[in-house]
Write an enzyme that holds these catalytic residues in place. Structure first.
Site, PDB file in Angstrom:
ATOM      1  CG  ASP A  71      -0.217  -0.258   2.650  1.00  0.00           C
ATOM      2  OD1 ASP A  71       0.876  -0.412   2.569  1.00  0.00           O
ATOM      3  OD2 ASP A  71      -1.007  -0.300   3.591  1.00  0.00           O
ATOM      4  CG  HIS A 139      -6.340  -1.314   8.436  1.00  0.00           C
ATOM      5  ND1 HIS A 139      -6.674   0.048   8.498  1.00  0.00           N
ATOM      6  CD2 HIS A 139      -5.201  -1.754   8.447  1.00  0.00           C
ATOM      7  CE1 HIS A 139      -5.345   0.326   8.960  1.00  0.00           C
ATOM      8  NE2 HIS A 139      -4.452  -0.602   8.842  1.00  0.00           N
ATOM      9  CD  GLU A 144      -8.758   2.106   6.514  1.00  0.00           C
ATOM     10  OE1 GLU A 144      -9.200   1.299   7.471  1.00  0.00           O
ATOM     11  OE2 GLU A 144      -8.231   3.183   6.833  1.00  0.00           O
TER      12      GLU A 144
HETATM   13  P1  PGA Z   1       0.956  -1.196  13.393  1.00  0.00           P
HETATM   14  O1  PGA Z   1       0.002  -1.214  11.946  1.00  0.00           O
HETATM   15  O2  PGA Z   1       1.865  -2.556  13.160  1.00  0.00           O
HETATM   16  O3  PGA Z   1       1.891  -0.125  13.460  1.00  0.00           O
HETATM   17  O4  PGA Z   1       0.236  -1.611  14.540  1.00  0.00           O
HETATM   18  C1  PGA Z   1      -0.725  -2.347  11.429  1.00  0.00           C
HETATM   19  C2  PGA Z   1      -1.513  -1.511  10.569  1.00  0.00           C
HETATM   20  O5  PGA Z   1      -2.237  -0.503  10.807  1.00  0.00           O
HETATM   21  O6  PGA Z   1      -1.731  -2.452   9.443  1.00  0.00           O
END
Ligand code: PGA
Length: 242
Positions: A71, A139, A144
Site C-alpha cells: 500500500d 484492516h 478499510e
Molecule cells: P502497526 O500497524 O503495526 O503499526 O500496529 C498495523 C496496521 O495498521 O496495518
C-alpha cells in the site's frame, strides 16, 4: 470457529522477530524467485531487524526476491522519505540489497497508480508470500472496513482511525494524506502463503474477530478464514483470545 491457520506464539519480542524471520526465509527458499509483499508499521520492525542482522548474508534469497508494494499514500513525490516504499527501503530492502521492486507511483494520478499495479500483478502475479500487519479496525494494507473481498488494487479514502493511527509519522492528523492506494483483498487472497504479524493487547479482540468471528467485510482481515496456507505469528497478548 474456523481454525484453518497455523498459530505461532512468540514469548518475547526477540523471539517474535526471529520466528518471523525464520518462517519467512523458509518460504523464500521454497519459492525460488518469490513475489513478496511486506507491511510497514511498528509490528514488523523487529522482524526486519532480525532479517538484516541475522540473514543479510543470504544473497541467494534476496537477489531473486521480487518485492511488490502492499500500500502507499497518494500524492507524494518519488523518493519522499514519508512514502511507505522509502520506509521499507530504509528498514529492509536496501540493507538486504533487494533490487527488484514494483511500487505504487504515488505522484501520478491515483487511478493511474493503481492501474499500473494491476498490470504488474497480471504480469508478475499472483503473490507467492504476503506478509501482513493487522490494523486496529481490522484492516489489512489499506483495505478499510467495508472493502470488497473481490477488490483488486484500488484507491482508498483513509478512515479517521487510520489517519489518527498514522498521525505520529506526519506530525499531526491534518498532515496525513487522505488518500491511499492498496492491493485489494482479492489480490491478497490469491497469495500462495500468508504470514500475519500481530502483537499487543490492543489487537487481541480484532484478531479474534478476524480469525474466529463472522467472515464479513466489516472486518477485512476475516478474508483469512477463506484461504489456505495462513500462518499467524503473535505475541501472547495478541493471541490471548484465540
Ligand atoms: P502497526 O500497524 O503495526 O503499526 O500496529 C498495523 C496496521 O495498521 O496495518
Amino acid at each position: 470457529m474456523r481454525r484453518n491457520f497455523e498459530l505461532l506464539v512468540a514469548e518475547s519480542p526477540v523471539d517474535f522477530a526471529d520466528v518471523a524471520a525464520r518462517e519467512f526465509i523458509k518460504l523464500v527458499e521454497e519459492s525460488g524467485s518469490p513475489l513478496v509483499t511486506l507491511p510497514t508499521g511498528l509490528t514488523p520492525q523487529g522482524f526486519y531487524q532480525s532479517l538484516v542482522i541475522n540473514h543479510a548474508h543470504r544473497r541467494d534469497c534476496w537477489g531473486k526476491l521480487r518485492f511488490m508494494a502492499l500500500d502507499e499514500y497518494c500524492g507524494l513525490p518519488a523518493h519522499d522519505e514519508r512514502l511507505f516504499s522509502s520506509w521499507l527501503a530504509r528498514a529492509v530492502l536496501d540493507p538486504l540489497h533487494i533490487k527488484i521492486r514494483f511500487l505504487f507511483e504515488s505522484a501520478s494520478d491515483p487511478e493511474q497508480g493503481v492501474a499500473h499495479m494491476q498490470v504488474v500483478l497480471q504480469e508478475q502475479g499472483p503473490l507467492d508470500i504476503a506478509v501482513l500487519g493487522l490494523g486496529g479496525n481490522g484492516h489489512v494494507a489499506f483495505n478499510e472496513p467495508g472493502s470488497a473481498f473481490s477488490s483488486s488494487a484500488h484507491v482508498v479514502n483513509l478512515m479517521p482511525e487510520t489517519i489518527r493511527a498514522n498521525a505520529r509519522y506526519w506530525g499531526g492528523e491534518d498532515r496525513v494524506p487522505p488518500l491511499g492506494m492498496t492491493l485489494g483483498l482479492h489480490d491478497l487472497s490469491l497469495a500462495r502463503h500468508t504470514i500475519l504479524l500481530v502483537t499487543g493487547t490492543a489487537k487481541a479482540d480484532i484478531l479474534k474477530q478476524a480469525l474466529c468471528g463472522q467472515v464479513t467485510t466489516a472486518v477485512p482481515a476475516s478474508y483469512l478464514q477463506t484461504i489456505d496456507n495462513v500462518m499467524i505469528i503473535a505475541d501472547p497478548q495478541a493471541a490471548a483470545g484465540l
